[in-house]
Design an enzyme around this catalytic site. Structure first.
Site, PDB file in Angstrom:
ATOM      1  N   LYS A 123      48.234  34.054  45.579  1.00 59.16           N
ATOM      2  CA  LYS A 123      48.365  35.196  44.670  1.00 59.16           C
ATOM      3  C   LYS A 123      48.224  36.468  45.483  1.00 59.16           C
ATOM      4  O   LYS A 123      47.614  36.447  46.561  1.00 59.16           O
ATOM      5  CB  LYS A 123      47.252  35.133  43.615  1.00 59.16           C
ATOM      6  CG  LYS A 123      47.511  35.969  42.387  1.00 59.16           C
ATOM      7  CD  LYS A 123      48.425  35.279  41.388  1.00 59.16           C
ATOM      8  CE  LYS A 123      48.820  36.207  40.257  1.00 59.16           C
ATOM      9  NZ  LYS A 123      49.543  35.512  39.192  1.00 59.16           N
ATOM     10  N   GLY A 162      56.477  37.659  40.193  1.00 56.77           N
ATOM     11  CA  GLY A 162      55.896  38.770  39.436  1.00 56.77           C
ATOM     12  C   GLY A 162      54.593  38.397  38.750  1.00 56.77           C
ATOM     13  O   GLY A 162      54.172  37.240  38.748  1.00 56.77           O
ATOM     14  N   ASP A 163      53.938  39.390  38.212  1.00 55.15           N
ATOM     15  CA  ASP A 163      52.747  39.234  37.368  1.00 55.15           C
ATOM     16  C   ASP A 163      52.595  40.589  36.669  1.00 55.15           C
ATOM     17  O   ASP A 163      53.581  41.331  36.558  1.00 55.15           O
ATOM     18  CB  ASP A 163      51.516  38.877  38.225  1.00 55.15           C
ATOM     19  CG  ASP A 163      50.301  38.436  37.394  1.00 55.15           C
ATOM     20  OD1 ASP A 163      50.280  37.284  36.941  1.00 55.15           O
ATOM     21  OD2 ASP A 163      49.386  39.254  37.168  1.00 55.15           O
TER      22      ASP A 163
HETATM   23  P1  NDP Z   1      53.159  42.669  31.940  1.00 55.03           P
HETATM   24  O1  NDP Z   1      52.802  43.702  32.930  1.00 55.03           O
HETATM   25  O2  NDP Z   1      54.571  42.450  31.593  1.00 55.03           O
HETATM   26  O3  NDP Z   1      52.383  42.957  30.565  1.00 55.03           O
HETATM   27  C1  NDP Z   1      51.002  43.032  30.505  1.00 55.03           C
HETATM   28  C2  NDP Z   1      50.593  43.408  29.087  1.00 55.03           C
HETATM   29  O4  NDP Z   1      49.187  43.284  28.978  1.00 55.03           O
HETATM   30  C3  NDP Z   1      50.932  44.833  28.723  1.00 55.03           C
HETATM   31  O5  NDP Z   1      51.177  44.910  27.348  1.00 55.03           O
HETATM   32  C4  NDP Z   1      49.659  45.575  29.096  1.00 55.03           C
HETATM   33  O6  NDP Z   1      49.456  46.752  28.331  1.00 55.03           O
HETATM   34  C5  NDP Z   1      48.601  44.565  28.743  1.00 55.03           C
HETATM   35  N1  NDP Z   1      47.442  44.722  29.638  1.00 55.03           N
HETATM   36  C6  NDP Z   1      47.393  44.495  30.977  1.00 55.03           C
HETATM   37  N2  NDP Z   1      46.195  44.773  31.472  1.00 55.03           N
HETATM   38  C7  NDP Z   1      45.473  45.193  30.440  1.00 55.03           C
HETATM   39  C8  NDP Z   1      44.146  45.617  30.302  1.00 55.03           C
HETATM   40  N3  NDP Z   1      43.312  45.685  31.358  1.00 55.03           N
HETATM   41  N4  NDP Z   1      43.712  45.952  29.062  1.00 55.03           N
HETATM   42  C9  NDP Z   1      44.546  45.889  27.994  1.00 55.03           C
HETATM   43  N5  NDP Z   1      45.825  45.496  28.067  1.00 55.03           N
HETATM   44  C10 NDP Z   1      46.275  45.145  29.268  1.00 55.03           C
HETATM   45  O7  NDP Z   1      52.480  41.330  32.466  1.00 55.03           O
HETATM   46  P2  NDP Z   1      52.825  39.812  32.114  1.00 55.03           P
HETATM   47  O8  NDP Z   1      53.243  39.705  30.701  1.00 55.03           O
HETATM   48  O9  NDP Z   1      53.711  39.301  33.184  1.00 55.03           O
HETATM   49  O10 NDP Z   1      51.396  39.113  32.343  1.00 55.03           O
HETATM   50  C11 NDP Z   1      50.423  39.015  31.286  1.00 55.03           C
HETATM   51  C12 NDP Z   1      49.428  37.934  31.629  1.00 55.03           C
HETATM   52  O11 NDP Z   1      50.093  36.675  31.798  1.00 55.03           O
HETATM   53  C13 NDP Z   1      48.642  38.149  32.929  1.00 55.03           C
HETATM   54  O12 NDP Z   1      47.331  37.631  32.757  1.00 55.03           O
HETATM   55  C14 NDP Z   1      49.384  37.288  33.924  1.00 55.03           C
HETATM   56  O13 NDP Z   1      48.547  36.870  34.994  1.00 55.03           O
HETATM   57  C15 NDP Z   1      49.748  36.098  33.036  1.00 55.03           C
HETATM   58  N6  NDP Z   1      50.856  35.301  33.539  1.00 55.03           N
HETATM   59  C16 NDP Z   1      52.082  35.863  33.765  1.00 55.03           C
HETATM   60  C17 NDP Z   1      53.122  35.087  34.213  1.00 55.03           C
HETATM   61  C18 NDP Z   1      54.509  35.624  34.351  1.00 55.03           C
HETATM   62  O14 NDP Z   1      55.414  34.819  34.559  1.00 55.03           O
HETATM   63  N7  NDP Z   1      54.735  36.927  34.238  1.00 55.03           N
HETATM   64  C19 NDP Z   1      52.921  33.665  34.550  1.00 55.03           C
HETATM   65  C20 NDP Z   1      51.616  33.144  34.180  1.00 55.03           C
HETATM   66  C21 NDP Z   1      50.629  33.960  33.726  1.00 55.03           C
HETATM   67  P3  NDP Z   1      49.776  48.187  28.994  1.00 55.03           P
HETATM   68  O15 NDP Z   1      51.261  48.230  29.141  1.00 55.03           O
HETATM   69  O16 NDP Z   1      49.214  49.159  28.046  1.00 55.03           O
HETATM   70  O17 NDP Z   1      49.055  48.161  30.320  1.00 55.03           O
END
Ligand code: NDP
Length: 441
Positions: A123, A162-163
């Site tokens: 990661k 990505g993440d």
């Molecule tokens: P994105 O950046 O696309 O979206 C993240 C979302 O979560 C946004 O709506 C953001 O809101 C919100 N968010 C992030 N951090 C915070 C915080 N500290 N407090 C409140 N809201 C928060 O990310 P993903 O959708 O790709 O990832 C979301 C989760 O899924 C993560 O935990 C990631 O590790 C996990 N994941 C992702 C994968 C992937 O393929 N993308 C694979 C497996 C797991 P705002 O825009 O307001 O910041």
């Protein structure tokens, strides 16, 4: 014995609370394994598993549109390559530090093993905040980040994706810089690419879609389905939006989602087309979605207050605590599937499990993203590109396999229905077999 080992890990990794939490959650599940096979403790397997193979920390200087110089910190933790090259996403968020990247890399190792694909765990990321930055600023940051990282990557070495904060735009800038520095069109070095330049169909959808497939499989074990169920999701990014999309396809009604500014509720169902436009195309706020859709917007509230049968935490770590879990239980939740990594605190998990709620931990439930990244690597290696339908069918098959593996492993250890134990033990058994077979390295 396990407590002693854990104490040593705490001592060696001070201040890394998310890493400690992730390690303890796994160790706690493994007690029955060590009871049956105490020789594993003699081989210091836990200590080896908890020590990343390599940790890289680097300076990332870049200049903003006004010419001002900024310095961020970059990380790549190459955790475990017993089963394949390091594989795991990059996170760009101001909260990123070494402990968070280590927790994510540790989890990733087991998750990747559960997919059954030949990928190890890693990661990376940076404390850079892309929010509010222009495309040109994000590009300059990505170019600077890759200028150091490229020397550690390769399709047989380490393959980021990505993440949070890293989507197709960022992967594009990173890939462009990699290609420029190395003079190699090496598609297999990054996943989550645009479909036009080596990406896979269904990769953007994969984590959210896979999460819902896994959740539907859990419900099936109780003779239930998603049909007509109200679904509440946290976050409104890549995972959250595609989870809502798949839930709707399977007959459920996604009624609420959130971002860091608040949450929206829409009893008739979230307008996903509008949400995609606001959040993905325009990179806007959820409040702007509410203004345009007429949905109720609750600033600074907890999305878990909204009554539902299915909850899918899909934003970030430790976002669903004991009180949130108690609220969900009181409101009759049947299943919780983790789209994010470690979004539920250990106390939250306990409340849900004691109430008999089906609980799918992230390392199993959100593994569809990385599994489809491995399918992207397969397509790149064979210079092929599959249809959306074919890729999604493979993803569905993999998610069902992960569900069944967790389910049967939990049963094998006398913990029926305990997907946390099932995922941790099954993931551990796979990684451990690879490590033991390859000797002390
Ligand atoms: P994105 O950046 O696309 O979206 C993240 C979302 O979560 C946004 O709506 C953001 O809101 C919100 N968010 C992030 N951090 C915070 C915080 N500290 N407090 C409140 N809201 C928060 O990310 P993903 O959708 O790709 O990832 C979301 C989760 O899924 C993560 O935990 C990631 O590790 C996990 N994941 C992702 C994968 C992937 O393929 N993308 C694979 C497996 C797991 P705002 O825009 O307001 O910041």
């Amino acid at each position: 014995m396990i407590e002693k080992i854990y104490d040593r890990i705490l001592h060696r990794n001070p201040g890394e609370k998310e890493f400690h939490q992730a390690v303890w959650e796994v160790l706690e599940s493994l007690e029955p394994v060590f009871a049956r096979r105490p020789e594993l403790l003699d081989e210091s397997l836990i200590e080896r598993l908890c020590e990343p193979e390599r940790q890289i920390i680097f300076r990332v200087p870049w200049s903003d549109d006004s010419g001002k110089t900024h310095v961020n910190r970059g990380f790549r933790v190459e955790f475990n390559s017993a089963l394949g090259p390091y594989k795991g996403g990059l996170r760009f968020h101001p909260s990123v530090n070494l402990g968070i990247i280590k927790f994510l890399g540790f989890e990733q190792t087991f998750k990747n093993a559960l997919t059954g694909m030949p990928i190890g765990g890693g990661k990376g990321g940076s404390d850079f905040d892309p929010k509010g930055r222009s495309d040109a600023e994000v590009m300059r940051f990505c170019q600077s980040f890759m200028t150091e990282l490229y020397r550690h990557l390769g399709e047989y070495t380490d393959i980021p994706a990505g993440d949070i904060g890293v989507g197709e735009r960022e992967i594009g800038y990173l890939f462009g810089q990699y290609r420029r520095i190395t003079n190699r069109w090496e598609a297999g070095v990054l996943t989550g690419k645009g479909v036009l330049w080596g990406g896979s169909q269904a990769r953007s959808e994969a984590t959210g879609y896979g999460l819902v497939v896994f959740t539907a499989e859990m419900l099936k074990t109780r003779g239930e389905s998603l049909e007509g169920k109200r679904v509440v999701v946290s976050g409104s990014g890549n995972v959250a939006i595609h989870a809502m999309e798949k839930a709707r396809q399977l007959g459920a009604v996604p009624i609420a989602c959130s971002d860091s500014g608040g949450y929206v509720v829409e009893e008739k169902g979230i307008d996903l087309e509008l949400l995609k436009e606001v959040k993905l195309a325009e990179r806007g706020r959820l409040s702007a979605y509410a203004e345009r859709s007429g949905a109720r917007f609750v600033p600074d509230g907890r999305v878990w207050e909204v009554p539902c049968e299915v909850a899918l935490p899909s934003a970030t770590q430790n976002e669903l605590d004991r009180d949130d879990a108690a609220t969900l239980v009181r409101n009759g939740v049947l299943a919780v599937g983790e789209g994010a990594n470690m979004p539920t605190t250990p106390e939250g998990v306990r409340v849900l499990r004691e109430a008999g709620v089906l609980f799918g931990p992230g390392k199993a439930a959100n593994a569809g993203g990385v599994a489809t990244s491995a399918l992207e690597m397969q397509q790149n290696a064979s210079r092929d590109s599959w249809t959306f339908e074919h890729t999604e069918a493979r993803l569905t098959e993999i998610m069902r396999h992960i569900h069944d593996l967790c389910h049967t492993t939990a049963e094998r250890y006398g913990r029926p229905g305990d997907y946390v134990a099932g995922a941790n033990i099954a993931g551990f058994e796979l990684v451990e077999r690879g490590m033991v077979a390859q000797g002390l390295i």
